[in-house]
Design an enzyme around this catalytic site. Structure first.
Site, short mmCIF file in Angstrom:
data_model
loop_
_atom_site.label_atom_id
_atom_site.label_comp_id
_atom_site.label_asym_id
_atom_site.label_seq_id
_atom_site.Cartn_x
_atom_site.Cartn_y
_atom_site.Cartn_z
N LYS A 10 18.25 -0.61 -2.97
CA LYS A 10 17.91 0.86 -3.64
C LYS A 10 19.01 1.39 -4.56
O LYS A 10 18.90 1.78 -5.46
CB LYS A 10 17.44 1.70 -2.82
CG LYS A 10 16.10 1.39 -2.31
CD LYS A 10 14.97 2.64 -2.05
CE LYS A 10 13.58 2.01 -1.64
NZ LYS A 10 12.60 2.87 -1.16
N LYS A 55 3.95 -10.86 -6.36
CA LYS A 55 3.04 -10.01 -5.63
C LYS A 55 2.65 -8.74 -6.47
O LYS A 55 3.39 -8.41 -7.43
CB LYS A 55 4.10 -9.31 -4.45
CG LYS A 55 3.61 -9.51 -3.01
CD LYS A 55 4.56 -9.24 -2.14
CE LYS A 55 4.73 -7.68 -2.02
NZ LYS A 55 5.21 -7.05 -0.89
N LYS A 58 3.07 -2.12 -7.78
CA LYS A 58 3.14 -1.07 -8.54
C LYS A 58 4.37 -0.86 -9.51
O LYS A 58 4.45 -0.48 -10.81
CB LYS A 58 3.04 0.55 -7.87
CG LYS A 58 1.78 1.24 -7.89
CD LYS A 58 1.65 2.57 -7.27
CE LYS A 58 2.56 3.42 -8.41
NZ LYS A 58 2.83 4.65 -7.95
P1 AMP Z 1 4.97 -0.32 -0.74
O1 AMP Z 1 4.21 0.77 -1.31
O2 AMP Z 1 4.91 -1.62 -1.70
O3 AMP Z 1 6.09 -0.36 0.39
O4 AMP Z 1 3.66 -1.04 0.25
C1 AMP Z 1 3.16 -0.45 1.48
C2 AMP Z 1 2.44 -1.79 2.16
O5 AMP Z 1 1.39 -2.37 1.50
C3 AMP Z 1 3.67 -2.61 2.88
O6 AMP Z 1 3.51 -2.30 4.26
C4 AMP Z 1 2.87 -3.96 2.65
O7 AMP Z 1 2.39 -4.33 3.78
C5 AMP Z 1 1.69 -3.46 1.98
N1 AMP Z 1 1.60 -4.31 0.53
C6 AMP Z 1 2.31 -4.02 -0.57
N2 AMP Z 1 2.00 -4.93 -1.60
C7 AMP Z 1 1.20 -5.97 -1.15
C8 AMP Z 1 0.70 -6.95 -1.70
N3 AMP Z 1 0.74 -7.40 -2.90
N4 AMP Z 1 0.06 -7.93 -0.63
C9 AMP Z 1 0.08 -7.44 0.42
N5 AMP Z 1 0.37 -6.49 1.08
C10 AMP Z 1 0.99 -5.37 0.37
#
Ligand code: AMP
Ligand code: TRP
Length: 334
Positions: free
Chosen positions: A109, A196, A199
């Site tokens: 970060k 992956k 956002k």
């Molecule tokens: P984030 O907001 O990206 O930190 O994601 C929150 C949670 O969503 C994380 O703990 C991941 O386990 C899950 N996650 C995010 N993106 C993916 C993805 N493309 N495929 C599977 N799980 C995801």
């Protein structure tokens, strides 16, 4: 009954990756464990943010999680339980500067901030983020913490902090929280199936769980399938990702029929995309309807979550009373 805790930052939208990778699992765990799920707004102050948007996104995330099936009594807003901060200070005194500098998320970060401005402001909050996360977990004596692999290092730190605290004060007070890396599918970006779904890559790289049907169908229709065939002649990443989505949506009949077409060399991508679109829309339409119904009754839902946070806060206050006793701080009445 064992206790489960997990938290999510109020980052705006929820996408299919978040659902299949985290939230669906949270919903299921509620049948078996005492669960606490937090929308962690204090954590979202560690990167540049807008106050109006933070409050808006916090409530939006609450409504999203409720629409997905999180029970209101299990859900809290972190800043409505300010004891997290008090515990975080106390735990910060059993955390070393060195171990915090080794946190890869802090390094990532910091780098991200410096990409746009080499003299970017890096706050103490960002540095201390993992200590607050340890407080989130330990304040409820959580046994299990369902998280993605990216949080493994933070979980290990939480365990070390718990252990050091117990050792320092000669008491087995805090539980040793275990991460719960449940097998969840990794959902890929429809616009680039080598990445992956996320956002941060931009709008075309994620399918909004609460998106409009027409937009979602369009996104799936234009999903990239031709990523250059793998050298072994196997399935391309884009096609595999579409099949994975069908499986994640539990559309096994369509999945198996289309897979048979694929094996026979007769698969039409348009058929596959149509099936995926139907499966995804079938999954998310009820979510959106529930979201809209909750929105129509905004005030009472907000009251309900404020009350739930108040109830959950009582557990946190109990922990703080005990921790104050153990650590020699002035004791609280009651
Ligand atoms: P984030 O907001 O990206 O930190 O994601 C929150 C949670 O969503 C994380 O703990 C991941 O386990 C899950 N996650 C995010 N993106 C993916 C993805 N493309 N495929 C599977 N799980 C995801
Ligand atoms: N750091 C987590 C993330 O970025 C969010 C989080 C904050 C969390 N506190 C937590 C996750 C406690 C699990 C337990 O996804």
């Amino acid at each position: 009954m064992k206790t489960v805790l997990s938290c999510i930052q109020p980052t705006g939208d929820l996408h299919l990756g978040n659902y299949f990778g985290a939230v669906q699992n949270w919903v299921r765990l509620q049948d078996e464990y005492k669960c606490f799920y937090g929308v962690v707004d204090y954590h979202s102050m560690t990167m540049p943010y807008n106050p109006v948007q933070l409050r808006e996104n916090t409530w939006k995330m609450v409504f999203y999680l409720l629409a997905c099936g999180i029970k209101p009594e299990n859900l809290f807003i972190q800043s409505l339980v300010p004891e997290h901060i008090e515990l975080s200070w106390i735990l910060g005194c059993t955390t070393s500067y060195g171990e915090l500098t080794r946190m890869t998320q802090f390094k990532d970060k910091t780098e991200q901030l410096r990409e746009t401005d080499k003299d970017a402001f890096v706050s103490l909050g960002l540095f201390a983020y993992p200590v607050l996360q340890a407080a989130d977990i330990l304040i409820y004596h959580a046994d299990y913490v369902p998280v993605g692999k990216d949080q493994e290092q933070h979980l290990e730190l939480s365990r070390n902090i718990a252990q050091r605290f117990n050792h320092q004060f000669g008491k087995e007070y805090f539980a040793h929280p275990e991460p719960l890396f449940t097998e969840t599918p990794k959902i890929l970006s429809p616009a680039d199936p080598n990445k992956k779904m996320s956002k941060s890559l931009g709008e075309k790289h994620y399918i909004n769980l609460f998106g409009e049907e027409t937009r979602v169908r369009k996104q799936i229709k234009s999903a990239v399938t031709d990523t250059g065939e793998p050298s072994n002649g196997g399935m391309s990443a884009g096609v595999k990702s579409l099949f994975d989505l069908l499986r994640a949506c539990n559309s096994m009949d369509a999945h198996d029929a289309l897979m048979a077409d694929y094996s026979a060399g007769a698969l039409k991508y348009s058929d596959l995309k149509e099936s995926v679109a139907n499966a995804v829309v079938g999954l998310i339409n009820p979510f959106r309807e529930r979201f809209e119904a909750l929105q129509a009754d905004k005030k009472s839902v907000k009251n309900q979550i404020q009350d739930a946070s108040g109830e959950i806060r009582k557990r946190a206050q109990q922990t703080l009373r005990e921790v104050r006793e153990i650590t020699g701080l002035g004791s609280l009445k009651g």
